[in-house]
Design a protein around this motif. Structure first.
Motif: not given
Length: 200
Positions: A70-72, A78-80, A173-174, A177-181
């Protein structure tokens, strides 16, 4: 210190303790296999790098787990988005390789031929962006030229297209995303990496 930080810190400590116990068990288990490494060990390492996504009439599609991340989003911090390399192996090439391995023919030297495709995947809008494709025989070169990120290059998915199948399989598979609630373990892992500089 608010409640969220306390919960995250507790989870981080639990993860650290769990990782230590797992490492101890792993080292104990590996002691039993010392000296048992054979030629299949190298193949297993290579196989572990790629995870199969799907197969169509022409190719087997694999995701490179080591480089997928995952990248910015370059124009939206603010979106990955997902940055992935996909390996395409022709069905006939895979069959020839499999036959050579089953025959255990030491005289047969198989020069693997495949394609590598680089994509950005944007789950928030269900879009994909193609960056480059390489035709590879043996080991790929690092002097590739690929187009740079451009917001105009995002493409919407056509149902049942190759790009749609790649998108759906990679996102599955992934995971989140980072920061998902609700993804406490992932948040704790990010916290440990940011604070202690320990990747888990």
């Amino acid at each position: 210190m608010n409640m969220k930080k306390i919960v995250t810190l507790v989870m981080a400590l639990v993860l650290l303790l769990g990782c230590g116990a797992e490492a101890a068990v792993s080292s104990t288990g590996s002691a039993n296999t010392v000296g048992s490494t054979d030629a299949s060990g190298e193949k297993e390492k290579q196989d572990e790098r790629y995870v199969k996504l799907f197969t169509d009439s022409y190719f087997n599609y694999y995701m490179d787990k080591k480089s997928a991340k995952w990248i910015a989003c370059p124009d939206k911090n603010d979106e990955y988005i997902l940055d992935v390399w996909v390996k395409l192996e022709r069905i006939e090439e895979a069959n020839a390789k499999s036959l050579a391995e089953r025959m255990n023919d030491s005289q047969y030297t198989y020069q693997e031929k495949y394609y590598l495709e680089h994509y950005y995947i944007r789950p928030s809008t269900q879009q994909i962006q193609f960056l480059c494709e390489l035709e590879v025989s043996g080991r790929p070169d690092n002097d590739i030229s690929q187009r740079k990120y451009n917001v105009k290059n995002w493409e919407y998915l056509v149902p049942e297209s190759v790009e749609d199948n790649i998108y759906q399989a990679v996102v599955k598979k992934m995971g989140k995303k980072p920061g998902s609630k609700g993804n406490i373990l992932e948040s704790a892992g990010d916290f440990i990496e940011d604070v202690f500089r320990i990747a888990i």
